[in-house]
Motif scaffolding. Structure first.
Motif, mmCIF file in Angstrom:
data_model
loop_
_atom_site.group_PDB
_atom_site.id
_atom_site.type_symbol
_atom_site.label_atom_id
_atom_site.label_comp_id
_atom_site.label_asym_id
_atom_site.label_seq_id
_atom_site.Cartn_x
_atom_site.Cartn_y
_atom_site.Cartn_z
ATOM 1 N N HIS A 19 0.884 -1.348 -0.053
ATOM 2 C CA HIS A 19 0.076 -0.214 -0.054
ATOM 3 C C HIS A 19 0.716 1.245 0.008
ATOM 4 N N LYS A 20 1.877 1.303 0.657
ATOM 5 C CA LYS A 20 2.936 2.410 0.669
ATOM 6 C C LYS A 20 3.589 2.487 -0.886
ATOM 7 N N TRP A 21 4.253 3.567 -1.128
ATOM 8 C CA TRP A 21 4.960 3.830 -2.032
ATOM 9 C C TRP A 21 6.154 3.037 -2.237
ATOM 10 N N GLY A 22 6.666 2.493 -3.522
ATOM 11 C CA GLY A 22 7.969 1.883 -3.714
ATOM 12 C C GLY A 22 8.255 0.618 -3.435
ATOM 13 N N PHE A 23 9.547 0.150 -3.137
ATOM 14 C CA PHE A 23 9.802 -1.167 -3.187
ATOM 15 C C PHE A 23 10.379 -1.551 -1.610
ATOM 16 N N THR A 24 10.098 -2.805 -1.124
ATOM 17 C CA THR A 24 10.347 -3.234 0.455
ATOM 18 C C THR A 24 11.840 -3.129 0.732
ATOM 19 N N ASP A 25 12.802 -2.785 -0.085
ATOM 20 C CA ASP A 25 14.158 -2.749 0.390
ATOM 21 C C ASP A 25 14.604 -1.372 0.686
ATOM 22 N N SER A 112 -7.370 -1.590 -4.857
ATOM 23 C CA SER A 112 -8.614 -0.836 -4.701
ATOM 24 C C SER A 112 -8.124 0.794 -4.561
ATOM 25 N N HIS A 113 -7.018 0.995 -4.708
ATOM 26 C CA HIS A 113 -6.508 2.460 -4.489
ATOM 27 C C HIS A 113 -5.416 2.769 -4.907
ATOM 28 N N GLY A 114 -5.069 4.037 -5.221
ATOM 29 C CA GLY A 114 -3.783 4.584 -5.788
ATOM 30 C C GLY A 114 -3.169 5.110 -4.722
ATOM 31 N N GLN A 115 -2.294 6.240 -4.843
ATOM 32 C CA GLN A 115 -1.226 6.927 -4.050
ATOM 33 C C GLN A 115 -1.658 8.242 -3.621
ATOM 34 N N THR A 116 -3.185 8.567 -3.843
ATOM 35 C CA THR A 116 -3.534 9.979 -3.189
ATOM 36 C C THR A 116 -3.194 9.862 -1.878
ATOM 37 N N THR A 117 -2.601 10.672 -1.073
ATOM 38 C CA THR A 117 -2.274 10.553 0.349
ATOM 39 C C THR A 117 -3.560 10.580 1.256
ATOM 40 N N ALA A 118 -4.370 11.561 1.521
ATOM 41 C CA ALA A 118 -5.305 11.526 2.519
ATOM 42 C C ALA A 118 -6.484 10.676 1.909
ATOM 43 N N ASP A 119 -7.046 10.623 0.603
ATOM 44 C CA ASP A 119 -8.089 9.879 0.314
ATOM 45 C C ASP A 119 -7.965 8.344 0.124
ATOM 46 N N GLU A 120 -6.881 8.110 0.045
ATOM 47 C CA GLU A 120 -6.619 6.714 -0.438
ATOM 48 C C GLU A 120 -5.521 5.933 0.658
ATOM 49 N N VAL A 121 -4.337 6.293 0.467
ATOM 50 C CA VAL A 121 -3.276 5.618 1.334
ATOM 51 C C VAL A 121 -3.377 5.849 2.703
ATOM 52 N N TYR A 122 -3.826 7.145 3.474
ATOM 53 C CA TYR A 122 -4.134 7.241 4.612
ATOM 54 C C TYR A 122 -5.226 6.549 5.178
ATOM 55 N N LYS A 123 -6.253 6.266 4.426
ATOM 56 C CA LYS A 123 -7.469 5.367 4.664
ATOM 57 C C LYS A 123 -7.035 3.942 4.713
ATOM 58 N N VAL A 124 -6.272 3.498 3.943
ATOM 59 C CA VAL A 124 -5.848 1.970 3.816
ATOM 60 C C VAL A 124 -4.869 1.574 5.072
ATOM 61 N N LEU A 125 -4.037 2.599 5.503
ATOM 62 C CA LEU A 125 -3.013 2.298 6.143
ATOM 63 C C LEU A 125 -3.547 2.545 7.740
ATOM 64 N N TYR A 126 -4.496 3.596 7.889
ATOM 65 C CA TYR A 126 -4.748 3.897 9.320
ATOM 66 C C TYR A 126 -6.082 3.592 9.472
ATOM 67 N N GLY A 127 -6.906 3.578 8.516
ATOM 68 C CA GLY A 127 -8.497 3.390 8.657
ATOM 69 C C GLY A 127 -8.968 2.283 7.859
ATOM 70 N N VAL A 128 -10.133 2.432 7.108
ATOM 71 C CA VAL A 128 -10.709 1.613 6.314
ATOM 72 C C VAL A 128 -11.030 2.121 4.967
ATOM 73 N N LEU A 129 -11.014 1.226 3.802
ATOM 74 C CA LEU A 129 -11.475 1.716 2.538
ATOM 75 C C LEU A 129 -13.043 1.389 2.413
ATOM 76 N N GLU A 130 -14.127 2.181 2.133
ATOM 77 C CA GLU A 130 -15.330 1.933 2.041
ATOM 78 C C GLU A 130 -15.660 0.883 1.025
ATOM 79 N N ARG A 131 -14.955 0.959 0.084
ATOM 80 C CA ARG A 131 -15.108 0.108 -1.214
ATOM 81 C C ARG A 131 -13.847 -0.544 -1.308
ATOM 82 N N VAL A 132 -14.126 -1.954 -1.674
ATOM 83 C CA VAL A 132 -12.738 -2.596 -2.273
ATOM 84 C C VAL A 132 -13.390 -3.804 -3.552
ATOM 85 N N VAL A 133 -12.418 -3.789 -4.463
ATOM 86 C CA VAL A 133 -12.830 -4.368 -5.732
ATOM 87 C C VAL A 133 -13.067 -5.957 -5.341
ATOM 88 N N ASP A 134 -14.015 -6.654 -6.121
ATOM 89 C CA ASP A 134 -14.556 -8.003 -5.887
ATOM 90 C C ASP A 134 -13.698 -9.109 -6.215
#
Length: 596
Positions: A19-25, A112-134
């Motif tokens: 969910h975050k930006w980039g590579f795990t290394d 189910s999300h891109g990399q928009t800070t507040a509306d997407e990444v912030y929600k998936v990391l610290y809250g909940v996404l209201e809709r997820v692909v099926d």
């Protein structure tokens, strides 16, 4: 014929964060002495021990970082049960391989999300996404894509094209009012260079290839596409076309619409494509232009014919230091009118200049001596104000003669505007920092700091007015919301045109003790876009509209133009199979622009 070596992908070590930006290394690590180190070896910044990074953050935001109160990430991320369309699910299972079909919760959330800070990444990391692909599908050929779209029409499901997942315009944010099953179509397995025409300098390329893989494979046989966005490592050719993208070297190689000669896009009504690619054609309304900026609303881009260039004979980095941002802008204005531009030239304001210095490691004894000499020359001999000076980073490419000419011209013009050469090392470092800086957002979020970038196109005579208006509005909104410390707002000019520039703003603030900081940030972002346009800027230079800028489309195009686009959609996709609802298809609150 295609060179088989072109089909080989990147290193197996290229594992992305979910969910975050980039590579795990790669991540920014705080050491026991409160210095910061970038892990891995992927970037020029990797391994650097930065002593001034955190003090700079505290100074700029007027806060004290609390190392014992980091923002906790939600570990067991909630994912609602899939709303599967049984008929469609059974049909794709029967006609695609098991590896091409996934209902795995982790994959569903990633898609189910891109990399928009507040509306997407912030929600998936610290809250909940209201809709997820099926459901997530992974086509491996044009035939797979055509099959998926045909079945979607038969069973009435919603398809969402997915490339690199790097959108910062909420273009991948799923519509809340979509009751149908939503299916993500991940294009990244369609990542081949199909052929190269060495005589005419063009290549046929599948749309799911990442910029990193494209450049690596072209380089093996002596070519480059020249398209180098900040998201090069992750974003895809199809995504570049769908967002009408721009790269850092557009001065030499053009924006994506200049690089692409033809596009193949599959829609519910069939395949949109042209005949053989040509340097230019006058054939009336060119159907390929429908794909540029389509943002997932019309179909799935499967391939394109792109221009390629021989690798440059010479490459030279450079940097300049100017007494003020205004002087630097005046220099860029004169340079643009010469018609001779380097591949890339970017002007950073004083804050970003100082930020770049804070990201440097401990200098060697010799570097420290040289640094003191340079500092003495700038501040004492030339009289530059350390809180006003700014810097430009430069990349020159071409033949040796071209590069030499550009360097002489740039230095001569810079002197007229009080500019001083800053050296090739600083230029190269400043240019390469672009790729590592994207990780900083996620690192700072751990310390309750939220940030984002906004880009816009501005005519030359409105550059300072837009910058001043944004700075004033950021300050005003920070006080209105009673936010802690002070805001970070910093502009840079990244692309030049005959009639104007692209400005990138970086904006952030501390959220310590703030309730619903993501919602506040979104409100401020909306106001800043309103401010940018009211002061003379555009809705976007290259990130697109998506949903985050949907409310401003009525100020960007006329009602008749909006209706034309909607009628194209209706004729091409009457069932709204591609129901991501970006741009003019999004629901709108339609605010009025601020007035004087």
């Amino acid at each position: 014929m295609a060179d088989k070596s072109l089909d080989k992908g990147s290193s197996g070590e290229d594992i992305r964060y979910d969910h975050k930006w980039g590579f795990t290394d790669t991540y920014f690590k705080v050491n026991p002495d409160k210095t910061v180190t970038v892990t891995g070896s992927r970037y020029a910044l990797s391994g650097t021990v930065m002593h001034e990074f955190l003090p700079f953050v505290e100074e700029m935001l007027d806060i004290k970082l609390d190392f014992d109160n980091l923002k906790p990430i939600v570990q067991d991320k909630p994912v609602l049960p899939a709303r599967l369309n049984d008929g469609f699910y059974q049909a794709v299972q029967a006609q695609l391989s098991p590896e091409q079909v996934s209902v795995d919760d982790r994959q569903r959330l990633i898609h189910s999300h891109g990399q928009t800070t507040a509306d997407e990444v912030y929600k998936v990391l610290y809250g909940v996404l209201e809709r997820v692909v099926d459901l997530v599908l992974f086509p491996e050929s044009q035939q797979d894509v055509e099959l998926i779209i045909e079945l979607a029409g038969q069973h009435d499901v919603c398809l969402v094209p997915y490339g690199g997942g790097t959108s910062v315009s909420c273009a991948l944010q799923l519509p809340q009012n979509e009751d149908r099953s939503i299916v993500s179509v991940d294009m990244r397995r369609m990542n081949k260079i199909l052929w190269i025409d060495h005589e005419n300098f063009r290549a046929g390329v599948q749309a799911g290839i990442s910029g990193k893989d494209l450049e690596e494979r072209l380089e093996r046989v002596g070519y480059t596409s020249g398209h180098e966005p900040d998201s090069l490592e992750l974003s895809t050719l199809g995504g570049w076309i769908a967002t009408n993208a721009s790269g850092m070297k557009k001065n030499r190689y053009g924006n994506i619409e200049d690089i692409v000669e033809s596009v193949t896009m599959v829609t519910p009504r069939g395949v949109i494509e042209q005949g053989p690619a040509m340097p230019r054609q006058s054939l009336g309304i060119d159907p390929k232009h429908v794909a540029f900026g389509s943002e997932g609303n019309l179909g799935i881009i499967t391939s394109a014919v792109i221009k390629i260039h021989k690798l440059p004979e010479a490459k030279k980095y450079g940097s300049l230091v100017f007494p003020t941002f205004q002087k630097g802008t005046e220099f860029l204005y004169e340079l643009a009118q010469t018609g001779t531009l380097p591949a890339s030239i970017r002007l950073l304001d004083n804050i970003q200049f100082r930020f770049g210095s804070a990201l440097k490691g401990e200098p060697t004894r010799m570097e420290a001596i040289i640094g003191e000499i340079q500092k003495f020359f700038l501040l004492k001999v030339k009289g530059f104000d350390p809180n006003e000076l700014c810097a430009a980073t430069i990349v020159m490419e071409g033949t040796q003669e071209e590069v030499n000419y550009q360097a002489k011209l740039i230095n001569r013009l810079a002197k007229r505007h009080g500019g001083i050469a800053g050296g090739s090392t600083n230029g190269q470092r400043g240019y390469m920092l672009t790729y590592a800086i994207a990780y900083i957002r996620d690192f700072l979020t751990d310390f309750h700091i939220i940030g984002e970038t906004y880009e816009t196109t501005v005519p030359w005579n409105k550059v300072q007015a837009v910058i001043d208006a944004v700075a004033a509005m950021v300050d005003q909104k920070h006080k209105e919301h009673n936010l802690p410390g002070r805001p970070y707002i910093s502009p840079r000019i990244t692309q030049l045109y005959h009639t104007g520039v692209c400005i990138y703003f970086t904006h952030g603030f501390s959220t310590m003790g703030v309730e619903n900081p993501d919602e506040i940030f979104s409100q401020i972002e909306h106001t800043l876009r309103e401010t940018i346009m009211a002061a003379g800027g555009s809705i976007s230079h290259h990130h697109g509209v998506g949903k985050i800028r949907k409310d401003f489309m009525k100020h960007a195009i006329s009602p008749a133009a909006t209706q034309l686009i909607k009628e194209i959609k209706q004729a091409n996709d009457p069932q709204n199979i591609f129901g991501i609802r970006n741009n003019v298809f999004a629901e709108s609150a339609e605010p009025e622009l601020a007035t004087e």
